[in-house]
Each structure stands twice: as structure tokens, then as C-alpha cells.
Design an enzyme around this catalytic site. Structure first.
Site, mmCIF file in Angstrom:
data_model
loop_
_atom_site.group_PDB
_atom_site.id
_atom_site.type_symbol
_atom_site.label_atom_id
_atom_site.label_comp_id
_atom_site.label_asym_id
_atom_site.label_seq_id
_atom_site.Cartn_x
_atom_site.Cartn_y
_atom_site.Cartn_z
ATOM 1 N N ASP A 15 29.509 -20.890 -28.641
ATOM 2 C CA ASP A 15 30.038 -20.883 -27.272
ATOM 3 C C ASP A 15 30.559 -22.267 -26.862
ATOM 4 O O ASP A 15 30.032 -23.284 -27.296
ATOM 5 C CB ASP A 15 28.944 -20.415 -26.305
ATOM 6 C CG ASP A 15 29.519 -19.943 -24.976
ATOM 7 O OD1 ASP A 15 30.741 -19.711 -24.899
ATOM 8 O OD2 ASP A 15 28.742 -19.814 -24.009
ATOM 9 N N ASN A 17 34.119 -23.085 -26.679
ATOM 10 C CA ASN A 17 35.467 -23.432 -27.163
ATOM 11 C C ASN A 17 36.447 -23.631 -26.004
ATOM 12 O O ASN A 17 37.254 -24.556 -26.013
ATOM 13 C CB ASN A 17 36.031 -22.311 -28.048
ATOM 14 C CG ASN A 17 35.243 -22.123 -29.316
ATOM 15 O OD1 ASN A 17 34.407 -22.954 -29.663
ATOM 16 N ND2 ASN A 17 35.505 -21.033 -30.018
ATOM 17 N N GLY A 18 36.372 -22.738 -25.026
ATOM 18 C CA GLY A 18 37.292 -22.802 -23.893
ATOM 19 C C GLY A 18 37.086 -24.088 -23.100
ATOM 20 O O GLY A 18 38.056 -24.791 -22.769
ATOM 21 N N TRP A 20 35.785 -26.850 -24.153
ATOM 22 C CA TRP A 20 36.197 -27.989 -24.996
ATOM 23 C C TRP A 20 37.692 -28.236 -24.807
ATOM 24 O O TRP A 20 38.131 -29.383 -24.652
ATOM 25 C CB TRP A 20 35.879 -27.678 -26.459
ATOM 26 C CG TRP A 20 36.145 -28.804 -27.403
ATOM 27 C CD1 TRP A 20 35.252 -29.747 -27.832
ATOM 28 C CD2 TRP A 20 37.404 -29.122 -28.028
ATOM 29 N NE1 TRP A 20 35.867 -30.624 -28.690
ATOM 30 C CE2 TRP A 20 37.197 -30.267 -28.826
ATOM 31 C CE3 TRP A 20 38.679 -28.555 -27.996
ATOM 32 C CZ2 TRP A 20 38.207 -30.854 -29.587
ATOM 33 C CZ3 TRP A 20 39.695 -29.140 -28.736
ATOM 34 C CH2 TRP A 20 39.452 -30.277 -29.517
ATOM 35 N N HIS A 32 39.467 -22.598 -29.740
ATOM 36 C CA HIS A 32 39.017 -21.619 -30.743
ATOM 37 C C HIS A 32 39.377 -22.095 -32.150
ATOM 38 O O HIS A 32 38.600 -21.936 -33.083
ATOM 39 C CB HIS A 32 39.633 -20.250 -30.466
ATOM 40 C CG HIS A 32 39.223 -19.658 -29.147
ATOM 41 N ND1 HIS A 32 37.906 -19.645 -28.727
ATOM 42 C CD2 HIS A 32 39.934 -19.070 -28.153
ATOM 43 C CE1 HIS A 32 37.842 -19.066 -27.526
ATOM 44 N NE2 HIS A 32 39.050 -18.719 -27.155
ATOM 45 N N SER A 60 32.622 -10.667 -28.690
ATOM 46 C CA SER A 60 31.682 -9.646 -28.214
ATOM 47 C C SER A 60 32.436 -8.409 -27.728
ATOM 48 O O SER A 60 33.652 -8.452 -27.491
ATOM 49 C CB SER A 60 30.837 -10.212 -27.063
ATOM 50 O OG SER A 60 31.612 -10.291 -25.882
ATOM 51 N N GLU A 62 32.333 -7.367 -24.950
ATOM 52 C CA GLU A 62 32.812 -7.675 -23.588
ATOM 53 C C GLU A 62 34.020 -8.624 -23.581
ATOM 54 O O GLU A 62 34.686 -8.787 -22.554
ATOM 55 C CB GLU A 62 31.683 -8.315 -22.759
ATOM 56 C CG GLU A 62 30.596 -7.355 -22.338
ATOM 57 C CD GLU A 62 29.706 -6.931 -23.492
ATOM 58 O OE1 GLU A 62 29.544 -5.719 -23.700
ATOM 59 O OE2 GLU A 62 29.188 -7.790 -24.236
ATOM 60 N N TRP A 64 36.880 -8.347 -24.740
ATOM 61 C CA TRP A 64 38.174 -7.705 -24.503
ATOM 62 C C TRP A 64 38.628 -7.889 -23.059
ATOM 63 O O TRP A 64 39.794 -7.682 -22.738
ATOM 64 C CB TRP A 64 38.101 -6.199 -24.806
ATOM 65 C CG TRP A 64 37.794 -5.872 -26.230
ATOM 66 C CD1 TRP A 64 36.602 -5.421 -26.727
ATOM 67 C CD2 TRP A 64 38.680 -5.961 -27.359
ATOM 68 N NE1 TRP A 64 36.693 -5.229 -28.085
ATOM 69 C CE2 TRP A 64 37.960 -5.543 -28.502
ATOM 70 C CE3 TRP A 64 40.024 -6.348 -27.514
ATOM 71 C CZ2 TRP A 64 38.523 -5.512 -29.772
ATOM 72 C CZ3 TRP A 64 40.577 -6.304 -28.786
ATOM 73 C CH2 TRP A 64 39.833 -5.892 -29.896
ATOM 74 N N LEU A 126 24.955 -17.288 -50.424
ATOM 75 C CA LEU A 126 24.836 -17.155 -48.963
ATOM 76 C C LEU A 126 25.541 -15.896 -48.457
ATOM 77 O O LEU A 126 26.659 -15.592 -48.861
ATOM 78 C CB LEU A 126 25.494 -18.367 -48.287
ATOM 79 C CG LEU A 126 25.518 -18.331 -46.763
ATOM 80 C CD1 LEU A 126 24.188 -18.836 -46.199
ATOM 81 C CD2 LEU A 126 26.659 -19.164 -46.202
ATOM 82 N N GLU A 198 13.385 -17.076 -32.928
ATOM 83 C CA GLU A 198 13.229 -18.328 -32.200
ATOM 84 C C GLU A 198 14.589 -18.678 -31.594
ATOM 85 O O GLU A 198 15.628 -18.455 -32.220
ATOM 86 C CB GLU A 198 12.793 -19.452 -33.164
ATOM 87 C CG GLU A 198 11.439 -19.234 -33.791
ATOM 88 C CD GLU A 198 10.298 -19.296 -32.769
ATOM 89 O OE1 GLU A 198 10.419 -20.058 -31.781
ATOM 90 O OE2 GLU A 198 9.309 -18.562 -32.941
HETATM 91 C C1 IPE Z 1 29.254 -14.929 -26.050
HETATM 92 O O1 IPE Z 1 29.953 -15.868 -25.341
HETATM 93 C C2 IPE Z 1 30.117 -14.304 -27.091
HETATM 94 C C3 IPE Z 1 30.575 -15.178 -28.174
HETATM 95 C C4 IPE Z 1 30.239 -16.422 -28.373
HETATM 96 C C5 IPE Z 1 31.461 -14.545 -29.105
HETATM 97 P P1 IPE Z 1 30.620 -15.554 -23.924
HETATM 98 O O2 IPE Z 1 31.251 -16.820 -23.495
HETATM 99 O O3 IPE Z 1 31.499 -14.362 -24.043
HETATM 100 O O4 IPE Z 1 29.361 -15.167 -23.041
HETATM 101 P P2 IPE Z 1 29.120 -15.290 -21.462
HETATM 102 O O5 IPE Z 1 30.270 -14.582 -20.803
HETATM 103 O O6 IPE Z 1 29.093 -16.751 -21.136
HETATM 104 O O7 IPE Z 1 27.798 -14.638 -21.237
HETATM 105 C C1 IPE Z 2 33.196 -18.926 -27.399
HETATM 106 O O1 IPE Z 2 33.832 -19.844 -26.581
HETATM 107 C C2 IPE Z 2 34.154 -18.128 -28.236
HETATM 108 C C3 IPE Z 2 34.348 -16.745 -27.780
HETATM 109 C C4 IPE Z 2 33.660 -16.127 -26.872
HETATM 110 C C5 IPE Z 2 35.416 -16.006 -28.415
HETATM 111 P P1 IPE Z 2 34.320 -19.441 -25.119
HETATM 112 O O2 IPE Z 2 35.743 -19.007 -25.208
HETATM 113 O O3 IPE Z 2 33.397 -18.492 -24.500
HETATM 114 O O4 IPE Z 2 34.253 -20.848 -24.397
HETATM 115 P P2 IPE Z 2 33.788 -21.127 -22.908
HETATM 116 O O5 IPE Z 2 32.420 -20.546 -22.751
HETATM 117 O O6 IPE Z 2 34.788 -20.480 -22.004
HETATM 118 O O7 IPE Z 2 33.787 -22.622 -22.814
HETATM 119 MG MG MG Z 3 31.728 -18.711 -23.334
#
Ligand code: IPE
Ligand code: IPE
Ligand code: MG
Length: 234
Positions: A15, A17-18, A20, A32, A60, A62, A64, A126, A198
């Protein structure tokens, strides 16, 4: 007593990437892309550390809901990443598997995933599990559907039977779930198999996660006492 061991199965919620990218005034999809690089580093390090299964939550059920541009960017990235990485993983005897729904992905992505699974299915190194269009609730729903279709009676429904119908019934439950970016929730990841995992949270954004960050998570795990409900003397 600390368990002192290397987790067999490490699961990662990649989590941040956006955020960052946004911090750098860049489009989210560049975050990403950087995240893919982080995943490459972590797969190699985990392998070297003796981890047997590494699962990565990439998209996930969600996700989409995001903008069509971001979803399309992610799907393009998955297609390219899988094609490119399969050979590298196979060279190290790694096996790629996929967990998630198979009925909603673009055909090119589905074909790339299935080709990667097929070409590495006999590898014994692995096991890398890519979770795409994965949802823990959906995994349970899919298991229940398979059980009902098989005609099993209600009395035969047990935890073992449900476990046997999850996406990867032969893989061990995740020992350690790592989530980056400071969020402390599961967001629908490994709901069934993660019952006694854990949890390790770090503020590091996924594109910045490196070998040292994985080492820190593994060290934290080694210091944990796992009780599995068995009390302090276990
Ligand atoms: C969880 O991250 C899904 C992935 C890392 C693929 P999200 O960014 O979608 O989760 P929420 O919305 O913060 O719970
Ligand atoms: C996780 O990074 C990757 C995916 C869910 C695909 P995010 O895209 O959720 O990044 P934030 O949480 O918006 O920083
Ligand atoms: Mg996220």
C-alpha cells in the site's frame, strides 16, 4: 518464547503507491510502476532469507471502484510485469500462482497469469502468489459455491472442508502479514487463512520498501510469541 524462525509464508499488502506519486506531483500510475520495482527486490530478498511462500496483494475486489484510467494503468502493468518476471523467477526455480477471481480480468492479463502458472508449475523453489481481483470475502463465497455444487450435506461442512476449497488449499496459512503506508487494516486480505497471522505495520510507502525493510519485518516476526490460542505455556 520468541519463535526465532523465518516465516514460511509472508503476505504483503503493498500500500501507498498513490501517495508516493502524489507527494512528487506525479501521476498515480508512476507510483504503481515504482511499486513493481519494490516487489522485485522483496521477492529476491525473501527467497534468499528462506521464505517459502510470498503472497502479494496487487488488486482487491474493491479496487475496480477506482478511476478507469488507474484501473487500466494497473492492468497494463500486470500484463507486462507477469510476462517479464516469469522467466526471471523460473531461472531461480520459483513458481508463480495466482489468487483471485478469474472472470473479470482483461483476457490478456488472465492469459499472462495462466501462462505463468503453467510454465512454472513444476518448479520447487519460492512460491510467489500474486493476488489480483482478490477479496477474502469473495474467496469464502467461492469456496461455499464449490461445496454446494459438489452436493455435500450440511453435516459434512467443517473448517477443514472450507479450507480445502480456498484458492490455494495446499499453501500454508500466512505466518506474517506486512502492510506498508501506515494504514492498519486488512482491507479484505486473507480473511480465512490469516486467522492467526502475525501482523506487521510500517509507515514506509510501498515504493520505498527495500531489503532492509523486509529484514526488519522478519526480525520483528522472529521475536513474536505465537500462541494460536494455546495459552502462554505453548
Ligand atoms: C488494499 O489497499 C489493496 C491492495 C494493496 C491491493 P487499498 O488502498 O485498496 O485499501 P484501503 O482502501 O486503504 O482500505
Ligand atoms: C496500493 O497503493 C496499490 C493498489 C491498491 C493497487 P494505493 O494505490 O492504494 O496507494 P495509496 O494508498 O492511494 O497511497
Ligand atoms: Mg491504498
Amino acid at each position: 518464547m520468541p519463535n526465532g524462525s523465518v516465516p514460511r509464508h509472508v503476505a504483503i499488502i503493498m500500500d501507498g503507491n498513490g501517495r508516493w506519486a502524489e507527494k512528487r506531483h506525479l501521476p498515480r500510475v508512476l507510483g504503481h510502476r515504482k511499486g513493481v520495482k519494490a516487489l522485485e527486490r522483496v521477492v529476491e530478498r525473501a527467497d534468499a532469507a528462506g521464505v517459502e511462500y510470498l503472497s502479494a496483494y496487487a488488486f482487491s475486489t474493491e479496487n475496480w471502484k477506482r478511476s478507469s484510467a488507474e484501473v487500466a494503468g494497473l492492468m497494463t502493468l500486470f500484463g507486462r510485469y507477469i510476462g517479464k518476471k516469469t522467466a526471471a523467477l523460473k531461472a531461480r526455480h520459483g513458481r508463480i500462482r495466482f489468487a483471485g477471481r478469474r472472470d473479470r480480468l482483461p483476457l490478456s492479463v488472465l492469459r499472462a497469469l495462466e501462462a505463468a502458472e503453467e510454465s512454472t508449475k513444476d518448479e520447487t523453489g519460492l512460491q510467489f502468489i500474486l493476488c489480483v481481483d482478490y477479496g477474502g470475502r469473495q474467496e469464502v463465497v467461492d469456496a461455499v459455491k464449490k461445496i454446494i455444487t459438489s452436493g455435500v450435506g450440511a453435516d459434512a461442512v467443517t473448517e477443514e472442508l472450507l479450507s480445502a476449497h480456498m484458492y490455494l488449499p495446499d499453501a500454508p496459512d500466512p505466518d506474517l502479514i506486512i502492510r506498508t503506508s501506515g494504514e492498519e487494516r486488512l482491507s479484505n486480505f486473507w480473511l480465512w487463512t490469516g486467522a492467526y497471522s502475525e501482523l506487521y505495520f510500517t509507515d514506509t510507502l510501498w515504493p520505498d520498501f527495500d531489503e532492509a525493510a523486509l529484514d526488519a519485518a522478519l526480525a520483528s516476526y522472529a521475536g513474536r510469541q505465537r500462541r494460536m490460542g494455546g495459552g502462554t505455556g505453548a
